[in-house]
Each structure stands twice: as C-alpha cells, then as structure tokens.
Design a protein around this motif. Structure first.
Motif, mmCIF file in Angstrom:
data_model
loop_
_atom_site.group_PDB
_atom_site.id
_atom_site.type_symbol
_atom_site.label_atom_id
_atom_site.label_comp_id
_atom_site.label_asym_id
_atom_site.label_seq_id
_atom_site.Cartn_x
_atom_site.Cartn_y
_atom_site.Cartn_z
ATOM 1 N N GLU A 1 33.472 30.005 39.785
ATOM 2 C CA GLU A 1 34.111 30.996 38.914
ATOM 3 C C GLU A 1 33.362 32.316 38.868
ATOM 4 O OE1 GLU A 1 34.749 26.935 36.860
ATOM 5 O OE2 GLU A 1 33.270 27.912 38.145
ATOM 6 N N ILE B 1 33.890 34.361 42.077
ATOM 7 C CA ILE B 1 35.231 34.938 42.161
ATOM 8 C C ILE B 1 35.402 36.067 41.138
ATOM 9 C CG2 ILE B 1 37.684 34.468 41.762
ATOM 10 C CD1 ILE B 1 36.663 33.587 44.499
ATOM 11 N N SER C 1 44.175 36.794 41.071
ATOM 12 C CA SER C 1 44.349 35.347 41.111
ATOM 13 C C SER C 1 45.827 35.008 40.998
ATOM 14 C CB SER C 1 43.579 34.688 39.954
ATOM 15 O OG SER C 1 42.200 34.879 40.093
ATOM 16 N N ASN D 1 45.068 28.518 38.562
ATOM 17 C CA ASN D 1 44.691 29.527 39.554
ATOM 18 C C ASN D 1 43.355 29.204 40.208
ATOM 19 O OD1 ASN D 1 42.801 30.271 37.640
ATOM 20 N ND2 ASN D 1 43.906 32.100 36.979
ATOM 21 N N SER D 2 42.721 28.128 39.771
ATOM 22 C CA SER D 2 41.554 27.580 40.452
ATOM 23 C C SER D 2 41.470 26.104 40.098
ATOM 24 C CB SER D 2 40.260 28.309 40.047
ATOM 25 O OG SER D 2 39.972 28.081 38.672
ATOM 26 N N TYR E 1 35.170 23.493 44.359
ATOM 27 C CA TYR E 1 35.789 24.566 43.615
ATOM 28 C C TYR E 1 36.715 25.286 44.578
ATOM 29 C CZ TYR E 1 36.648 28.976 41.282
ATOM 30 O OH TYR E 1 37.277 30.062 40.712
ATOM 31 N N ALA F 1 39.797 28.400 44.779
ATOM 32 C CA ALA F 1 40.519 29.496 44.126
ATOM 33 C C ALA F 1 41.503 30.089 45.128
ATOM 34 C CB ALA F 1 39.556 30.569 43.627
#
Length: 395
Positions: free
Chosen positions: A345, A348, A360, A373-374, A388, A390
């Motif tokens: 996170e 990004i 996103s 969105n992730s 993870y 995204a």
C-alpha cells in the motif's frame, strides 16, 4: 546413514545455507541438492530425512544463525530434545555437546520484521506468521491452451479453492516426470500466483508487457488467458531466467511471446517502441519474499533493513518505468509476494502521488466478497503464498 550422521549432514547444509543467505548465494533447495550430488552414498530415505530436518531447523530459527551447529542445538532444545542424544563425536556424528554450549534462539523472524508484520496483521500476527512458516502444498496450474481442469486427472489432486484452473495435492509428486507435464498440460504454480495472474485481466488480442517475467510462470498464465492471441513482451534483466522460459513456452504451445533482455538500470532503451502502447503492463516486482516463507523459510535470513530499502527503491523505479508503457485507458498491475506494507500500500500510495495520470480501479475479488482496488492474500486466510496486488489505470 546413521541418525547421528543425518544430524551432522544437516548441520553442514545449514552452515552453507546461512553463508548463502549472508552473501546472496544459492537457495536452500539448490544447496541441498548440490550437497547430496557429491554424496551418492546417501539413499533416498537419508536425503529426505536430512532435508526435512534442515527445514525444521530453518523454520524455527528466525535470525540467521552464527553456525549450523548452534541452529540445530537451539531447535533441538526447543522442539526435539531427542536429537541432543545424537551428539557424541563417534564416527560421523556431531561432536559431543559442551556444557552450556551457546545455541541459536528459536523465534519466528527477526524482531524488526515481526514489527513490520504487526502493522499488517495487528493482534492476528502470531496466527498469520505461524501459517507463513507452515509447509506449503503443491499447486499446479492447468494449461487451458492444451486441456481443461476437468480433463486432468492426477492422483490426490483436488481443485484449488479460488484459482479457476488450479489443482492442489499434499502427496509427493515428481511433477516433471508426469505425462501431463511433458504434454504441456500442467505447470507448477502456487494458487496465489494464479490469482494474481487472473486479477491482471489479460484478454485475447491485447498487447501485454510482463516487465519482470523471470522464468515465465505468470507469463504462461497470462498467455493462456489471452488464448495465445495478441502480443506479449516478456522482459527481464537476467538472461538465464529468460533462457529457462524458452522450453516452457514450447511445451505449453505458446507462440505469441517475445522475450526481451533489458540492461539493468537502462531498461528504457530497449522499451522505446512500447511507449504508451500496452493494454496491460504487469510488474511482478522484486521484493522481500515475506509471502513465500512456507517455501523459502531461509528468506528471513537474507533480508536486512538495508536490503529492504534497496528493494523499495527498485519497486518505485519499476513502477515509474512501467507507467510509461501503458496506453490511455490501459491497465498496470503491481504484484509483490510480500506482506510488508511498505512494499504494498505505501509503495502504491507514494507512486500515485507522483503519477497523476493513474488512478486505482476496482476489480472483482477472486477470493469472494465485494470488489476491491487492491488485494492481500495470506496463507492464514487463503491457504496460498502471501501477495499484495494492486490494479491501476491510465486516465
């Protein structure tokens, strides 16, 4: 080999693994294979027993040990005291124990890493870390260019929970000798990687760039989703990894992949023809590998704060590079097999602050529930490696 000789062999291998972790050397599996290649007298049962003991020790010792002997003694004192009776110095057994001999402490990971994982998991950290250090099953991806999941029958293999073309088995299986593998019908791929490839949303006719393609695991999954129609450019800075992709592409029946070797630090030079040309750019970025500890528990020994900083810098640079290749309305998917927030996170969020042309976008959650969105995948919650993922688009 006697039980004591197996312990001594494990100690010798752990010394080699710890040295390799310090010096960015070979992976544990490779080291163990090399060790026994030079010791043909060891039978299959011996090799299996030693390998299992090695991984038991590596899983229980979170910090890189000063010695294989200290690591094994620490593991034995905490988890398997019967092993201590095998230290005697007779024949090929380890030297006898010394009074109050120093040993490695058992812990799940270095304290600084646990603190970072606590930012992800909070009170659930012990359960999640325990799952990260468990034994991984064997996951396979069925190649839909050749067959369907329903048509592939492997004893003991069941459909994966979330991946549409995955199979899972906990039974021993020499995958590369199976007729399904030789026919290009299956590939070894963790369910988490299969989910990540599905999130990419590759479709027939697209122009796709797999920016960190490695040996091609996700490349093959993307091409299958594209039904071998369109164009996929698989790039990497490591010639050896790209070379290993070739036979895999041939076996899978793939014809649309162009392999492209990039120069480290000068990748843009080989990508100028793709500027703002790709429907989809996939960045499976180099990372800490915290999500893969089930398979590579020695990765905890390799990671340092300084190395993590370098990985963060590489991730940011690859995001900046990948963004130049995405056309208007195209998609960039960022993937790391890490559970550290600064590689997910936070990375990004920082990138979006300096890239106003991207935002996103929501996508259907392959694991169920509302659109996201992730996506964070964990062994504890999803039974696969940690990831993870995204998904972003150029507006």
């Amino acid at each position: 080999m006697t039980p004591g000789a197996r312990v001594q062999a494990a100690i010798e291998c752990i010394d080699l693994i710890a040295d390799a972790a310090r010096d960015s050397g070979a992976a544990a599996d490779t080291i163990i294979a090399r060790y026994f290649a030079a010791r043909r007298y060891a039978g299959s049962k011996d090799r299996r027993a030693v390998r299992d003991l090695i991984y038991d020790v590596v899983r229980s010792i979170g910090d890189r040990p000063a010695s294989g002997r200290g690591a094994l003694i620490g593991h034995a004192r905490a988890n398997a005291p019967q092993l201590l009776a095998l230290f005697g110095g007779i024949g090929h057994t380890p030297a006898a124990l010394v009074h109050n001999e120093i040993s490695s402490a058992t812990n799940p990971a270095p304290g600084w890493l646990v603190e970072k994982l606590e930012r992800r998991f909070g009170a659930d950290t012990p359960r999640q870390v325990a799952a990260l250090l468990g034994r991984a099953p064997l996951d396979l991806r069925v190649n839909t260019l050749q067959t369907t999941r329903d048509a592939v029958h492997i004893e003991g293999a069941e459909p994966t929970r979330f991946a549409a073309n995955g199979l899972r088995t906990t039974l021993p299986l020499a995958v590369e000798t199976t007729p399904q593998f030789l026919a290009g019908e299956i590939e070894i791929q963790d369910e988490g990687s299969q989910i990540a490839a599905a999130v990419c949303g590759a479709e027939p006719g697209m122009t796709v760039v797999d920016l960190c393609a490695g040996a091609g695991g996700k490349t093959l999954a993307l091409v299958a989703a594209m039904q071998n129609e369109g164009r996929l450019i698989a790039t990497d800075t490591d010639r050896g990894r790209l070379d290993r992709m070739g036979p895999r592409l041939d076996r899978a029946g793939v014809s649309i992949v162009e392999r492209r070797l990039l120069n480290p630090g000068a990748e843009r030079e080989k990508l100028t023809d793709l500027r703002e040309a790709a429907d989809l750019v996939v960045i499976d970025a180099p990372c800490s590998g915290t999500g893969t500890w089930r398979r590579n528990p020695e990765a905890r020994w390799r990671l340092t704060p300084a190395r993590l900083d370098r990985l963060n810098e590489a991730q940011a640079r690859l995001l900046d590079l990948g963004s130049t290749l995405v056309k208007s309305g195209g998609v960039l998917v960022y993937i790391v097999c890490s559970l550290l927030p600064e590689e997910g996170e936070a990375q990004i969020a920082a990138w979006l602050r300096r890239n106003a042309a991207f935002k996103s976008v929501m996508f259907s959650n392959p694991t169920g529930g509302e659109a996201v969105n992730s996506l964070v995948l964990t062994p504890g919650d999803h039974g696969c490696d940690g990831f993870y993922i995204a998904r972003l688009t150029r507006v």
